[in-house]
Each structure stands twice: as C-alpha cells, then as structure tokens.
Design a protein around this motif. Structure first.
Motif, PDB file in Angstrom:
ATOM      1  N   THR A   1      46.837  32.248  28.873  1.00  0.00           N
ATOM      2  CA  THR A   1      47.970  31.930  28.414  1.00  0.00           C
ATOM      3  C   THR A   1      48.487  30.430  28.518  1.00  0.00           C
ATOM      4  O   THR A   1      49.148  30.101  29.615  1.00  0.00           O
ATOM      5  N   PRO A   2      47.784  29.740  27.558  1.00  0.00           N
ATOM      6  CA  PRO A   2      47.886  28.094  27.993  1.00  0.00           C
ATOM      7  C   PRO A   2      49.308  27.975  27.498  1.00  0.00           C
ATOM      8  O   PRO A   2      49.798  28.592  26.675  1.00  0.00           O
ATOM      9  N   SER A   3      49.773  26.687  27.871  1.00  0.00           N
ATOM     10  CA  SER A   3      51.016  26.312  27.548  1.00  0.00           C
ATOM     11  C   SER A   3      51.096  26.040  26.013  1.00  0.00           C
ATOM     12  O   SER A   3      50.492  25.275  25.489  1.00  0.00           O
ATOM     13  N   THR A   4      52.382  26.432  25.667  1.00  0.00           N
ATOM     14  CA  THR A   4      52.595  25.843  24.090  1.00  0.00           C
ATOM     15  C   THR A   4      53.115  24.569  23.887  1.00  0.00           C
ATOM     16  O   THR A   4      53.530  24.182  22.852  1.00  0.00           O
ATOM     17  N   ASN A   5      53.539  24.085  25.094  1.00  0.00           N
ATOM     18  CA  ASN A   5      54.187  22.665  24.968  1.00  0.00           C
ATOM     19  C   ASN A   5      53.227  21.710  24.897  1.00  0.00           C
ATOM     20  O   ASN A   5      52.252  21.531  25.600  1.00  0.00           O
ATOM     21  N   ALA A   6      53.577  20.596  23.935  1.00  0.00           N
ATOM     22  CA  ALA A   6      52.577  19.550  23.598  1.00  0.00           C
ATOM     23  C   ALA A   6      52.672  18.583  24.756  1.00  0.00           C
ATOM     24  O   ALA A   6      51.645  17.995  25.005  1.00  0.00           O
ATOM     25  N   HIS A   7      53.547  18.445  25.516  1.00  0.00           N
ATOM     26  CA  HIS A   7      53.544  17.392  26.690  1.00  0.00           C
ATOM     27  C   HIS A   7      52.942  17.609  27.778  1.00  0.00           C
ATOM     28  O   HIS A   7      52.408  16.528  28.315  1.00  0.00           O
ATOM     29  N   THR A   8      53.000  18.859  28.161  1.00  0.00           N
ATOM     30  CA  THR A   8      52.404  19.211  29.507  1.00  0.00           C
ATOM     31  C   THR A   8      51.642  20.495  29.404  1.00  0.00           C
ATOM     32  O   THR A   8      52.053  21.428  28.895  1.00  0.00           O
ATOM     33  N   ALA A   9      50.467  20.293  30.022  1.00  0.00           N
ATOM     34  CA  ALA A   9      49.464  21.539  29.948  1.00  0.00           C
ATOM     35  C   ALA A   9      49.832  22.659  30.973  1.00  0.00           C
ATOM     36  O   ALA A   9      49.664  23.738  30.956  1.00  0.00           O
ATOM     37  N   GLY A  10      50.757  22.241  31.948  1.00  0.00           N
ATOM     38  CA  GLY A  10      51.481  23.149  32.749  1.00  0.00           C
ATOM     39  C   GLY A  10      50.934  22.879  34.392  1.00  0.00           C
ATOM     40  O   GLY A  10      50.463  22.093  34.583  1.00  0.00           O
ATOM     41  N   LEU A  11      51.536  24.188  34.922  1.00  0.00           N
ATOM     42  CA  LEU A  11      51.247  24.130  36.361  1.00  0.00           C
ATOM     43  C   LEU A  11      50.508  25.434  36.788  1.00  0.00           C
ATOM     44  O   LEU A  11      51.265  26.190  36.497  1.00  0.00           O
ATOM     45  N   TRP A  12      49.585  25.323  37.524  1.00  0.00           N
ATOM     46  CA  TRP A  12      49.127  26.584  38.153  1.00  0.00           C
ATOM     47  C   TRP A  12      49.066  26.749  39.576  1.00  0.00           C
ATOM     48  O   TRP A  12      48.881  25.786  40.319  1.00  0.00           O
ATOM     49  N   LEU A  13      49.877  27.699  39.996  1.00  0.00           N
ATOM     50  CA  LEU A  13      50.088  27.840  41.446  1.00  0.00           C
ATOM     51  C   LEU A  13      49.222  29.118  41.887  1.00  0.00           C
ATOM     52  O   LEU A  13      49.370  30.359  41.401  1.00  0.00           O
ATOM     53  N   LEU A  14      48.094  28.707  42.523  1.00  0.00           N
ATOM     54  CA  LEU A  14      47.148  29.801  42.951  1.00  0.00           C
ATOM     55  C   LEU A  14      47.086  30.141  44.412  1.00  0.00           C
ATOM     56  O   LEU A  14      46.900  29.361  45.269  1.00  0.00           O
ATOM     57  N   ASP A  15      47.396  31.411  44.567  1.00  0.00           N
ATOM     58  CA  ASP A  15      47.525  32.025  46.248  1.00  0.00           C
ATOM     59  C   ASP A  15      46.070  32.507  46.613  1.00  0.00           C
ATOM     60  O   ASP A  15      45.949  33.658  46.076  1.00  0.00           O
ATOM     61  N   GLU A  16      45.521  32.036  47.244  1.00  0.00           N
ATOM     62  CA  GLU A  16      44.104  32.357  47.845  1.00  0.00           C
ATOM     63  C   GLU A  16      43.417  32.944  46.610  1.00  0.00           C
ATOM     64  O   GLU A  16      42.851  34.368  46.332  1.00  0.00           O
ATOM     65  N   PRO A  17      43.073  31.928  45.665  1.00  0.00           N
ATOM     66  CA  PRO A  17      42.413  32.563  44.386  1.00  0.00           C
ATOM     67  C   PRO A  17      40.867  32.988  44.720  1.00  0.00           C
ATOM     68  O   PRO A  17      40.601  34.099  43.960  1.00  0.00           O
ATOM     69  N   THR A  18      40.312  32.484  45.465  1.00  0.00           N
ATOM     70  CA  THR A  18      38.822  33.036  45.771  1.00  0.00           C
ATOM     71  C   THR A  18      38.575  34.020  46.604  1.00  0.00           C
ATOM     72  O   THR A  18      37.410  34.203  46.931  1.00  0.00           O
ATOM     73  N   VAL A  19      39.633  34.705  47.030  1.00  0.00           N
ATOM     74  CA  VAL A  19      39.321  35.773  48.104  1.00  0.00           C
ATOM     75  C   VAL A  19      38.531  36.990  47.629  1.00  0.00           C
ATOM     76  O   VAL A  19      38.856  37.169  46.351  1.00  0.00           O
ATOM     77  N   ALA A  20      37.723  37.550  48.156  1.00  0.00           N
ATOM     78  CA  ALA A  20      36.768  38.457  47.603  1.00  0.00           C
ATOM     79  C   ALA A  20      35.693  38.113  46.382  1.00  0.00           C
ATOM     80  O   ALA A  20      35.138  38.968  45.673  1.00  0.00           O
ATOM     81  N   LEU A  21      35.913  36.851  46.079  1.00  0.00           N
ATOM     82  CA  LEU A  21      34.674  36.357  45.159  1.00  0.00           C
ATOM     83  C   LEU A  21      33.325  35.993  45.645  1.00  0.00           C
ATOM     84  O   LEU A  21      33.518  35.319  46.573  1.00  0.00           O
ATOM     85  N   ASP A  22      32.550  36.197  44.793  1.00  0.00           N
ATOM     86  CA  ASP A  22      31.028  35.877  45.230  1.00  0.00           C
ATOM     87  C   ASP A  22      31.003  34.300  44.603  1.00  0.00           C
ATOM     88  O   ASP A  22      31.801  33.835  43.845  1.00  0.00           O
ATOM     89  N   ARG A  23      29.778  33.761  44.825  1.00  0.00           N
ATOM     90  CA  ARG A  23      29.459  32.263  44.694  1.00  0.00           C
ATOM     91  C   ARG A  23      29.675  32.004  43.131  1.00  0.00           C
ATOM     92  O   ARG A  23      30.246  31.098  42.724  1.00  0.00           O
ATOM     93  N   PRO A  24      28.975  32.765  42.192  1.00  0.00           N
ATOM     94  CA  PRO A  24      29.097  32.515  40.736  1.00  0.00           C
ATOM     95  C   PRO A  24      30.206  32.565  40.241  1.00  0.00           C
ATOM     96  O   PRO A  24      30.869  31.837  39.458  1.00  0.00           O
ATOM     97  N   SER A  25      31.324  33.658  40.696  1.00  0.00           N
ATOM     98  CA  SER A  25      32.486  33.708  40.268  1.00  0.00           C
ATOM     99  C   SER A  25      33.419  32.373  40.800  1.00  0.00           C
ATOM    100  O   SER A  25      34.230  31.992  40.010  1.00  0.00           O
ATOM    101  N   ILE A  26      33.192  31.996  41.881  1.00  0.00           N
ATOM    102  CA  ILE A  26      33.860  31.089  42.593  1.00  0.00           C
ATOM    103  C   ILE A  26      33.777  29.648  41.752  1.00  0.00           C
ATOM    104  O   ILE A  26      34.515  28.910  41.420  1.00  0.00           O
ATOM    105  N   ALA A  27      32.191  29.615  41.241  1.00  0.00           N
ATOM    106  CA  ALA A  27      32.000  28.389  40.354  1.00  0.00           C
ATOM    107  C   ALA A  27      32.804  28.571  39.135  1.00  0.00           C
ATOM    108  O   ALA A  27      33.058  27.563  38.652  1.00  0.00           O
ATOM    109  N   ARG A  28      32.785  29.691  38.644  1.00  0.00           N
ATOM    110  CA  ARG A  28      33.401  29.841  37.210  1.00  0.00           C
ATOM    111  C   ARG A  28      34.714  29.621  37.479  1.00  0.00           C
ATOM    112  O   ARG A  28      35.420  28.752  36.316  1.00  0.00           O
ATOM    113  N   ILE A  29      35.587  29.817  38.489  1.00  0.00           N
ATOM    114  CA  ILE A  29      37.003  29.663  38.533  1.00  0.00           C
ATOM    115  C   ILE A  29      37.117  28.223  38.670  1.00  0.00           C
ATOM    116  O   ILE A  29      37.958  27.683  38.103  1.00  0.00           O
ATOM    117  N   GLU A  30      36.163  27.527  39.648  1.00  0.00           N
ATOM    118  CA  GLU A  30      36.287  26.127  39.635  1.00  0.00           C
ATOM    119  C   GLU A  30      36.072  25.254  38.547  1.00  0.00           C
ATOM    120  O   GLU A  30      36.762  24.250  38.190  1.00  0.00           O
TER     121      GLU A  30
END
Lengths: 256, 238, 221
Positions: free
Chosen positions: B162-191
């Motif tokens: 859901t990328p931002s439709t606003n031309a001026h700002t790409a937006g703000l992501w607030l991520l709470d414990e995003p990598t909990v239960a993730l393995d290394r390859p997944s963490i790398a993908r998220i990063e």
C-alpha cells in the motif's frame, strides 16, 4: 516543562481547579453539613405536610399521600439519569476526571431512586387499580429506565481497565439520554393504543396548590438527599482511587 | 509552541515528523514523558527499552490510537490529532497483532488493505508485494494455515502493498517488533524492503528487542521516566 | 467511499467462507418461536393473538445473538485498529459492517418470516404487514445493536451484557413493528406505524455507525 495539551480544556477556571482531588475533598467536606441540614429540614417539613397536613383526594382518599413519596422519586430517577448523561458527556469531551467519578457514583443512587419509584408506584396501584402492577405508560417507562441504570452499572464492571470502563459507560449514558425520549414516546403511544379506557391517576392533572406545596418541598428534599449521597459516594470513590494510585506507584518503584 | 528550525535547512532536510514533549499514561502509570525528536525524509528511528517500558505504547500514541497525555505530534507541521486525514493517508502501522482474517486467503487479506488505501488491487501488484516478503508462492493459501513467522511476514507485506499515493511524501512506517519469529533470510528481506522505502523518502520508526539493522537510525530510549502520578496530575491540573 | 465497498465485500466474503455460522441466528429465530406453542398450548386463537409480538421478540433476540460476530473477531486479531487508522472514516467501515451483518442475518429472517407466521397461526391479514415491518425494521436492529456491540467489544461475558444494553434500545422498534402487524390484523391502517418504523431505521442508519465508531475508538485507547 510539559504542558497539558492533551485535552481541549478551556483555560484554567473553576472546573479545572476542582479536578484536583484534594481540592474537591475540601470543598465537598465544607458543603456537606449544609446539604444534610436542607435534606433533614425539607424531609421533615415535606412529610409533615404531605402525610398529615394536606387535603385528601376526592376519590383516592388517604392513598393519594403516597404521591408525595412516589412522584419526587420518579423525578429524581430522571434527574439521576440526566446527571449520568451530562457527566458522561463531560468525561468524553473534556476528559474531566471528576466527571468519571460522578458518573460511577450516580448510577447506583439513580437505580435506587428508580426502584423506589416503582415500589411506591406498585403500592399506590394496589388500592387504586386493584392490582400490584399494571402496564401503565409511566410505570413501564420507569421500569425501562431501571434497566438502563443496571446496564450502566454492568458495563462499568465489565472491564478490568478502569479507564476503558469509564469511557464505555460514559458513551452508553450519552446514547441512552438520546434514545430515552424516543422510548418514552413509543411507550406512551403503545399504552394509549392498548388501554384506551383507563385514565391514569398518575397523569399530570392540575393539582390543588395545597397539594403542590408539600410535593415541591419533598422534591427539594429528594434533590438535597441526592446531593448528599452523590458527594459521599464521590469522596469515597476518590479516596479509593488515591489508595490504588499509591499502591501502583509502589509496585512501579519496586520493579525498576 | 512552534518550534523554530535553523534557516539554512534545505527543504529536503526539513523534518516531516516532529514529536514534541510526548508523554503517555496507561493504567494509571506514566510510561514515558518529555519525549522529543524529529525525523526528515528517509530517516529512521529505533525505539529501545526493556519489556513493558512503553515501546509499543509509543508507537500506538504516534499512530493516534492512544491520545497522548501531554505533547503533540506534527506531520508536515500539522497536529495529527487535529488534522488526522493527511497523516493517516501516509501512515502504515504494523502492530503486535497480525491483523489477518484467518478464513480468507493470503492474497484476499492483502487485497482488502490495498483497496482501503486506494492502492493497486490487481493480482500482479499484490504478488509483487508478497514476493518482497517471500510469500508469493503461498498467495492462495487460507491464512489460518500460515505459521507464526509467515503471518508476521504477511502483516509486513501490508505497508509494502500500500504505497503512498501522495507525491510529496512516501509516508511513515511504524513497525512494532517486526522481526519477531522471523528467520535470518526473512529478516534480510524485511531490512531491504525498509531500505528501499527509505530511499523513496519514507520514514521508519521501529521498536524491537530482536535483531534489526536500521542504518543511521536515531535511538529513542523509552525507559520509564517514572514521574510520580501525583506530580503529573498536579502538572496537568495546577 | 472505497472503505465502505471494500469492507462490505470483505465481510460478505468472510460470511460466505464461514458458511453455516451465519445461519445459526435464523435457526435460533425459528426454533425459539416454536417453543411458544409448546409453552402456551396449541390453541389457534391464542397463538394468533400472540404471533406478531412473539415473532418480533424472537427477531430481536436472534439479532442480538448474531451481533457478537460483528466486531469481536476483528478486535481480537487486530484488524479493527488497522481499520481505524485508514484514511477513510471509521464510520464508513462500521456502516459497511452493519449492512453486511443485516444482509447475512436480518434478510434471512425476513425470508423465514412466512414459516414463522404459519407455525404461529398469524392471521392472513397480518402477513404482508409482517414482511414489511421485518424488512423495514430489521436493519434498525442491526444498526442499533452495533452501538452496544462496539461498547462491549473485548469485555468478558460480553454477550449477556450486550443483551442488557440493547433490549431497552430496541423497545421503540419492537413497539412499532409488532404494532403495525396487529393494526393490520385488526383492519386498521398500519401506514403510520410503518412510517415510524422507517423513520427509526433511517435515523439509525445515519447515526448509529458514527456512535459505534466513536465507541470503538474509545475501546482502542
């Protein structure tokens, strides 16, 4: 220093300062004796005039005297719910902490007044209609009001989180006061439809001034009683919350 | 209280997110107070603190789910409590809960959020987002069959889809414990997804105790500034 | 408005996936009505007097039973707070959920109404009025009930509590709904009752989603 910009509170003012619990306790302690005085005085005068020194009804004879206890109780039931709704409104919009306390304190008082109105109404009904209960428009509306009080008390107790309970109850009270006239209207309409013949003795027929005076005195007495009970319960609730806050602070201090 | 920024700041460096003297009160306790920071395009912040310190609450206050006890949050110089629309259009929040409907398939779940945020809902666009978190081959599986890590990844696919439709700002992501239960390859993908978002100018604030590399991120310590409740109360209602 | 249609589509899709669960309310509706002849005796004339009221009361109770699923599931899995954070107003999302709820539980009740009328010996003059009142009035039940469901979302023993909260609020709808059917049976003009019922439904559809959204936001704090 951090500013209290969280709520759209009008600057300073009496209510703002009253929110300080210690200040409220002092003010209510000062007010209390006067209220008790008014209560006792008015009950004394009202009961004397009502039960003794006022005329009897042409048809009902002495039983009409129950009116002096029943009618103010019904008025106070409605006034209690209005208080509930107003405190709920204030609690939601201005987040005034006393409003939440007032709402919690008022609900049981309102429920008792409502029950008193129903009970005395039933006692009045026995000699008047020949039965303990009849689905008269007023009695039915008051019965529904009783359950709305119970609903308010129930929703306050349904959540462990006191703040959430307060918000939900406040919202319920505001919704309730909006729907209450609609309920009253539909019950009135329902009653006239199904019981066209019976003319309710409780309907607002014009009262002899000699009967009106004790009625009004009793109304003032009930209102003063409401004030006394409300302040008492609010003081109790505030003290209870302060104790809880201290306990929580101790728990917080020992954890870190 | 309008903050004054140095005059020689280029437009690109002007802070988009400005948090002023934020305090949060939950269950009668002050979790944190006096929190003050700002972020410009492409910047990131990491919320640190022991469990129960209030990292999640910080993100929830920033998102607007909880009202702040004191302080304000400015997005593009507008108070987010007073003018929430633009802020919400730019905000993507991934909380503790995964936000999945277990009876729908993976792609159906994602399609709803894409529709809600006026993002492309065609299958191709959604599978691209799923591919970024490594779930594209599970697109038609009912969500209840996913493991904990897969559910977390689907939750993280949401801001990507859901990328931002606003031309001026790409937006703000607030991520709470995003990598909990993730393995290394997944963490790398998220990063790498986060890095790509930041390159477009997006701002990321994450709270985590698990490993997550956010190059150049400000560190926000949410250790409990334990104010005496009485004092805070006096402050607010003096 | 995208939020409205997207949420409506989603909720209907979920209801279809859940299959039988959504029809439980209708089954309760019919089953509960069946209890009355068993309780008061099968005498036709007595049932005819009671039928309109009994059917309407069962409709209330069945709606209450089904209201549980309006917000609980989304609350528990965190979807509700994500909906609150979407740029479109939460009111639209709630309105869509209420509409979906009615389509899944209210509308089947309208369809089951003739069966109920048959079982409870409702006089034939009342049948059109029964269908009309249920069609017009059952959306009001979904909308008004949504406020109560929103108030107690996440509470323990929420189901029973919601009953206590919602029943007083349902009383006007009940009075005008059952009243219309009884007027029709008695040969009187029921259009006044139907108009009042329609007014309640329209007002509920306009105001209740907003109130329910406010209740949900309060719950999320």
């Amino acid at each position: 220093m951090a500013e209290a910009t969280a709520s759209p509170n009008p600057s300073g003012g009496f209510w703002h300062r009253l929110a300080n619990p210690a200040r409220f306790q002092r003010l209510s302690a000062w007010l209390m004796p006067w209220l008790v005085l008014i209560t006792v005085g008015c009950f004394g005068a009202g009961l004397y005039f009502g039960l003794y020194a006022s005329p009897i009804d042409y048809q009902q004879k002495d039983t009409v005297r129950i009116m002096y206890v029943h009618v103010p109780a019904a008025w106070l039931a409605m006034m209690s719910y209005s208080t509930l709704a107003i405190s709920g409104f204030v609690a939601l919009i201005w987040r005034h902490p006393l409003a939440d306390v007032a709402g919690a304190a008022t609900a049981p008082i309102g429920a008792v007044f409502t029950f008193l109105a129903l009970f005395t109404g039933a006692i009045w009904g026995q000699p008047t209609w020949g039965t303990w209960w009849v689905w008269d428009a007023r009695l039915t509306s008051v019965l529904i009001l009783f359950f709305m009080f119970l609903g308010y008390i129930a929703i306050r107790n349904a959540f462990d989180d006191r703040a959430r309970a307060g918000r939900a109850a406040s919202l319920l009270a505001v919704v309730g006061i909006v729907i209450l006239p609609i309920i009253k209207f539909s019950v009135d309409w329902w009653n006239t439809l199904h019981q066209p013949a019976s003319v309710s003795k409780l309907s607002g027929s014009s009262l002899d001034p000699a009967m009106l005076r004790p009625l009004l005195i009793m109304a003032v007495a009930y209102m003063a009683l409401f004030g006394v009970l409300l302040l008492l319960r609010m003081r109790l609730e505030l003290t209870r919350r302060q104790v809880e806050a201290l306990q929580m602070a101790r728990a917080g201090a020992s954890a870190s | 209280m309008r903050r004054r920024w140095p005059r020689n700041l280029a437009p690109d460096q002007m802070p988009i997110l400005d948090v002023q003297y934020l305090a949060c009160r939950r269950g009668g306790r002050i979790l944190f107070a006096g929190l003050d920071f700002s972020l410009s395009k492409g910047e990131a912040a990491l919320a640190l603190g022991h469990n129960g310190a209030g990292k999640s609450s910080l993100l929830r206050v920033l998102a607007g789910l909880i009202p702040p006890f004191t302080g304000r949050i400015l997005w593009n110089d507008e108070d987010t409590r007073q003018e929430p629309y633009d802020f919400r259009a730019a905000l993507r929040y991934v909380g503790h809960a995964d936000g999945l409907q277990t009876n729908l398939t993976v792609i159906q779940n994602l399609r709803y959020w894409a529709a809600l945020y006026s993002a492309p809902t065609e299958r191709l666009a959604l599978t691209d987002a799923l591919a970024a978190v490594g779930l594209d081959d599970l697109a038609d599986l009912p969500a209840r069959m996913l493991s904990a890590g897969q559910r977390r990844r689907l939750a993280l696919a949401r801001p990507i889809a859901t990328p931002s439709t606003n031309a001026h700002t790409a937006g703000l992501w607030l991520l709470d414990e995003p990598t909990v239960a993730l393995d290394r390859p997944s963490i790398a993908r998220i990063e790498s997804a986060i890095a790509e978002f930041r390159e477009r100018g997006g701002i990321v604030i994450a709270s985590t105790n698990a490993p997550l590399t956010l190059p150049g991120a400000q560190e926000i310590d949410v250790s409990a500034t334990v104010l005496d409740l009485e004092d805070a109360f006096e402050d607010a209602y003096a | 408005m995208t939020a409205f249609w997207a949420t409506l589509a989603r909720d209907l899709l979920i209801a279809r996936r859940e299959g039988g669960e959504s029809l439980l309310a209708v089954i309760f509706f019919v089953l509960g009505a069946m209890l009355f002849p068993l309780g008061v005796g099968p005498e036709g004339s007595l049932l005819a007097l009671m039928a309109a009221g009994v059917i309407w009361v069962m409709a209330l109770l069945a709606t209450l039973l089904a209201l549980d699923r309006l917000f609980q599931a989304d609350w528990r899995d965190g979807t509700l707070e994500l909906m609150a954070l979407a740029p479109d107003s939460l009111t639209l999302v709630v309105a869509a959920k209420c509409l979906a709820h009615w389509l899944v539980t209210g509308l089947p009740m309208v369809i089951a109404a003739p069966i109920m009328a048959l079982l409870l010996n409702l006089p034939p003059e009342g049948w059109p009025a029964l269908l009309a009142t249920l069609l017009i009035g059952s959306p009001a039940l979904s909308f008004i009930g949504a406020i109560c469901a929103a108030l107690i979302v996440g509470a323990r023993r929420g189901g029973v509590l919601m009953t206590l909260l919602a029943l007083p609020l349902y009383i006007p709808t009940l009075i005008f709904g059952a009243g219309a059917v009884q007027a029709a049976i008695g040969g009187f003009d029921a259009s006044g009752h139907l108009a009042a019922l329609a007014a309640i439904t329209l007002a509920a559809a306009a105001l209740c989603p907003w109130a329910a959204a406010a209740a949900l936001r309060q719950a999320m704090e």
